[in-house]
Design a protein around this motif. Structure first.
Motif, PDB file in Angstrom:
ATOM      1  N   LEU A   1      23.432  -8.907   0.479  1.00  0.00           N
ATOM      2  CA  LEU A   1      22.536 -10.028   0.774  1.00  0.00           C
ATOM      3  C   LEU A   1      23.227 -11.376   0.577  1.00  0.00           C
ATOM      4  N   PRO A   2      23.812 -11.660  -0.603  1.00  0.00           N
ATOM      5  CA  PRO A   2      24.508 -12.953  -0.731  1.00  0.00           C
ATOM      6  C   PRO A   2      25.741 -13.042   0.160  1.00  0.00           C
ATOM      7  N   ALA A   3      26.372 -11.902   0.450  1.00  0.00           N
ATOM      8  CA  ALA A   3      27.553 -11.938   1.317  1.00  0.00           C
ATOM      9  C   ALA A   3      27.190 -12.437   2.701  1.00  0.00           C
ATOM     10  N   VAL A   4      26.069 -11.982   3.236  1.00  0.00           N
ATOM     11  CA  VAL A   4      25.629 -12.438   4.551  1.00  0.00           C
ATOM     12  C   VAL A   4      25.198 -13.899   4.495  1.00  0.00           C
ATOM     13  N   LEU A   5      24.459 -14.258   3.447  1.00  0.00           N
ATOM     14  CA  LEU A   5      23.953 -15.625   3.342  1.00  0.00           C
ATOM     15  C   LEU A   5      25.063 -16.638   3.106  1.00  0.00           C
ATOM     16  N   GLU A   6      26.126 -16.209   2.460  1.00  0.00           N
ATOM     17  CA  GLU A   6      27.218 -17.133   2.131  1.00  0.00           C
ATOM     18  C   GLU A   6      28.279 -17.184   3.218  1.00  0.00           C
ATOM     19  N   GLY A   7      28.101 -16.451   4.305  1.00  0.00           N
ATOM     20  CA  GLY A   7      29.024 -16.546   5.416  1.00  0.00           C
ATOM     21  C   GLY A   7      30.135 -15.525   5.357  1.00  0.00           C
ATOM     22  N   LEU A   8      29.813 -14.265   5.447  1.00  0.00           N
ATOM     23  CA  LEU A   8      30.818 -13.203   5.453  1.00  0.00           C
ATOM     24  C   LEU A   8      31.684 -13.316   6.706  1.00  0.00           C
ATOM     25  N   ALA A   9      32.925 -12.859   6.624  1.00  0.00           N
ATOM     26  CA  ALA A   9      33.824 -12.886   7.775  1.00  0.00           C
ATOM     27  C   ALA A   9      33.179 -12.165   8.954  1.00  0.00           C
ATOM     28  N   TRP A  10      33.498 -12.649  10.168  1.00  0.00           N
ATOM     29  CA  TRP A  10      32.854 -12.088  11.354  1.00  0.00           C
ATOM     30  C   TRP A  10      33.191 -10.614  11.544  1.00  0.00           C
TER      31      TRP A  10
ATOM     32  N   ARG B   1      15.020 -19.060   1.828  1.00  0.00           N
ATOM     33  CA  ARG B   1      14.042 -18.587   2.803  1.00  0.00           C
ATOM     34  C   ARG B   1      14.427 -17.208   3.344  1.00  0.00           C
ATOM     35  N   CYS B   2      15.711 -17.042   3.598  1.00  0.00           N
ATOM     36  CA  CYS B   2      16.168 -15.755   4.129  1.00  0.00           C
ATOM     37  C   CYS B   2      15.981 -14.654   3.094  1.00  0.00           C
ATOM     38  N   ALA B   3      16.297 -14.986   1.841  1.00  0.00           N
ATOM     39  CA  ALA B   3      16.136 -13.989   0.780  1.00  0.00           C
ATOM     40  C   ALA B   3      14.674 -13.595   0.624  1.00  0.00           C
TER      41      ALA B   3
END
Length: 728
Positions: free
Chosen positions: A371-380, A449-451
């Motif tokens: 969850l935080p990985a996606v929200l914090e901008g994980l590599a494409w 909001r996403c969380a």
């Protein structure tokens, strides 16, 4: 820590606390309304019980297991009664011919979360204990994620998902989940020790408490998983030899701390048998299980996408190699590819079903990291892998089918149900979200909001399971029917059945202090197994009718099921003329084995006039007594508690008191206050030699294995308490 740091920590803790509170409110509100989680109402229509909630929903009998009442609740109720009588909960006098309680392993009467139930044994208190365990597990997951640097939203997501996932909800009344709730605490303790922020002593204590809390097989899986996890982490961190020595000492320290029940359990295993010992059926899941809703294995596909993202994130990569061994082990347990691999993974004894505990734990942990990985901008690249994982599982769900009952009977698959029409919208929303979320640019992902949206989506997806979960909620606090109570005054009972429909399932009598000769347990005492009682595939031990054996084990009243018109049933009470539970007999004969004694006792019902005593019980007392020609005489039971019996016997000549209770190591006897040897009699029972005259015979169950184990546990606890504070 500064005041500002403490305030920040408090704010971070507010998230998981709020999530657990919201989940508790939505899913467990019936508890506040006075309802409970002991599903007595599954027996609605049973003429042996009164006071059942007839308006409650009943589960499908093809899938429902009565263990929540007949084993787990009944055993805890017996432990509470024993403590009220001033006894230790070591023996259960109401199941079959008597059976060990603490040594059984699955009963675990001292389970930490059920201590309130031992003080006040009501269904509502029992349910509150189960509820608190789920919250405890959720908070443990929040702490574990916090130790890995996750912020409040991810911790809230993990807490919510661990406490209220489909596996936890559907099996919260089983002891599997009671051990499962300790998993995050174990791994959090392991991480704290590795980071130098927690002592090593905490780990064996947590392992011992987990094993004491419930299901031994799931506890074993949790212990082995954290042990393997620590091993891999120690390799990666290149730890000192001192750390490795501590790692190697972890299993023996936990075992020694648990010795007070572990030694009796090992003794128990030496005197029981099980169908599993002769070739276990590991109960595999079909390959469709990861998608089928009823599988309780994965919550596809949203969690799989987040889990993929989590394992590819920097936080996930630090623990992913260490999580791989337990994850693969559990996967091989649950799925047969090929079955020989599954048998190896289960040691040909464990059930593949237990692996889902580890699978769910790893899935929740990885998804919460995702969850935080996606929200914090994980590599494409990682985002693409997560989206592809979700899409693959999502699309597969449209072509798979749940296995039929026919497949279950033919191949021993664990039964699963497919999604209902009401559940499809939740699955479609979860699937679409899982595919799209990793592909959205960071600018569109407002973290809080996403969380909140994901947490709401997860909780909304859980709500359809509340229909299945709701089958447990009821207000029933039943009592035996009057005819059952009257029959129980005569002694041991035997209940009939109609096909697969059982009246008053075995072991349920323990709840009401009724002696039911039948037994439902994964393990069977070898002495009872030697009876070779007729048994169909769907029947428990001593459940089929056999008139000669019914008399032999001392059944005082038979309660047969008879049609009462329509689909109803009534009870018909009969007397099988079994004779008294305890009696004096003047003739004895030595035998070399339990099987020989049993065969001779059953031959022409010779047990009525001759007792067959096994070697090793004191040779001087075995032989023809002065009363060999005297007819048997009934003995009077003066008093009985969970672990003691007092008999009054009038012996016309020297002979033996025979008590038709199970012969088991640990029973001691005193005749008129003097110690006397206890003989295994007739292959199954207990006997004591008596001189002529009036006597008082007191039996007491105090196994040496428990006394030695209690001493070892106490010494180990003192050792852990006084070990140097710094720890290894």
């Amino acid at each position: 820590m500064s005041a500002e740091g403490r305030l920040a920590g408090l704010r971070e803790s507010t998230w998981p606390l709020a999530a657990l509170g919201l989940g508790a409110l939505l899913l467990f509100w019936p508890l506040a309304a006075g309802r409970h989680l002991v599903p007595f109402h599954v027996f609605a229509g049973d003429p042996a019980l009164q006071g059942l909630d007839l308006a409650a929903d009943r589960p499908d009998w093809r899938f429902f297991d009565s263990s929540p009442m007949t084993m787990f609740y009944a055993q805890k109720a017996q432990a509470a009664q024993a403590l009220r009588e001033g006894d230790l909960p070591l023996w259960n006098p109401f199941a079959s011919l008597g059976a060990p309680l603490l040594a059984n392993g699955q009963s675990q009467p001292f389970a930490p979360f059920f201590l309130p139930f031992l003080a006040r044994p009501t269904p509502w208190v029992y349910s509150a204990c189960i509820f608190l365990q789920l919250l405890f597990g959720g908070w443990g997951m929040a702490r574990l994620l916090g130790r890995q640097g996750c912020r409040g939203p991810a911790r809230a997501f993990g807490a919510l998902l661990f406490a209220f996932n489909p596996y936890a909800l559907n099996f919260c009344v089983y002891s599997d989940v009671w051990a499962f709730a300790w998993f995050p605490w174990l791994f959090e303790g392991a991480e704290a020790w590795l980071q130098g922020e927690g002592g090593w002593r905490r780990l064996p204590v947590l392992l011992a408490l987990m094993a004491l809390g419930g299901h031994l097989e799931v506890a074993f899986l949790g212990a082995a998983s954290v042990f393997a996890f620590l091993g891999v982490r120690l390799v990666h961190k290149r730890c000192t030899p001192e750390k490795w020595r501590a790692w190697a000492l972890l299993p023996p320290a936990a075992a020694l701390l648990s010795a007070f029940w572990l030694l009796p359990f090992l003794e128990y295993l030496a005197h029981v048998t099980s169908p599993r010992f002769g070739g276990n059926q590991p109960y595999p899941y079909p390959w469709t299980a990861p998608w089928v809703v009823g599988g309780e294995l994965f919550w596809p596909p949203a969690l799989l996408a987040l889990a993929a993202a989590g394992l590819l994130s920097p936080r996930g990569r630090s623990v992913a190699p260490a999580l791989l061994p337990p994850f693969l082990w559990a996967l091989f347990m649950a799925f047969p590819f090929p079955e020989v691999l599954q048998r190896a993974a289960t040691f040909d004894f464990l059930s593949g079903r237990y692996g889902r505990s580890v699978l769910w734990f790893v899935l929740v942990w990885a998804a919460s990291l995702g969850l935080p990985a996606v929200l914090e901008g994980l590599a494409w690249a990682a985002r693409g892998a997560a989206a592809a994982t979700a899409a693959g599982v999502f699309l597969a769900g449209f072509v798979v089918r749940a296995p039929s009952l026919g497949v279950l009977e033919a191949r021993h698959w664990v039964p699963l149900r497919g999604p209902s029409p009401a559940e499809f919208p939740a699955l479609l929303a979860a699937g679409a979200t899982a595919v799209l979320l990793p592909l959205l640019p960071r600018s569109m992902l407002a973290p809080r909001r996403c969380a909140l949206g994901l947490a709401g989506l997860a909780l909304a997806s859980l709500l359809p399971f509340h229909a299945a979960f709701d089958v447990y909620w009821n207000r029933s606090d039943p009592r035996p029917a009057p005819e059952v109570r009257r029959a129980a005054e005569k002694g041991r009972l035997w209940f009939g059945h109609a096909g697969k429909w059982k009246s008053f399932p075995p072991n349920l009598g323990t709840t009401f202090a009724l002696r039911d000769v039948r037994l439902s347990d994964p393990f069977v005492p070898k002495r009872l197994a030697a009876l070779e009682w007729p048994r169909a595939s769907h029947q428990d031990l001593l459940e089929a009718w056999d008139e000669r054996r019914v008399r032999f084990v001392g059944v005082a009243a038979v309660l047969d099921l008879r049609p009462s018109g329509g689909e109803g049933w009534r009870l018909e009470v009969r007397d099988p003329k079994a004779g008294p539970r305890g009696f004096w007999v003047g003739r004895a004969e030595r035998v070399s084995s339990p099987r020989e004694g049993l065969a001779k006792a059953l031959d022409g019902d010779k047990w009525r006039e001759t007792v067959y005593l096994e070697e090793g019980g004191g040779a001087g007392a075995v032989g023809q007594g002065e009363g060999g020609t005297e007819p048997p005489r009934a003995a009077r039971l003066v008093r009985e508690t969970s672990t003691t019996q007092v008999w009054a016997v009038s012996a016309p000549a020297s002979g033996w008191l025979v008590v038709r209770d199970l012969s088991w190591p640990g029973w001691e006897a005193r005749v008129d206050g003097e110690p006397a040897p206890v003989f295994p009699a007739d292959g199954v029972f207990r006997a004591v030699a008596l001189p002529s005259g009036n006597h008082v015979v007191k039996f007491r169950y105090r196994p040496a294995s428990f006394r030695l184990g209690a001493l070892v546990s106490a010494l180990t606890a003192l050792g852990l308490l006084f070990v140097r504070r710094r720890g290894p």
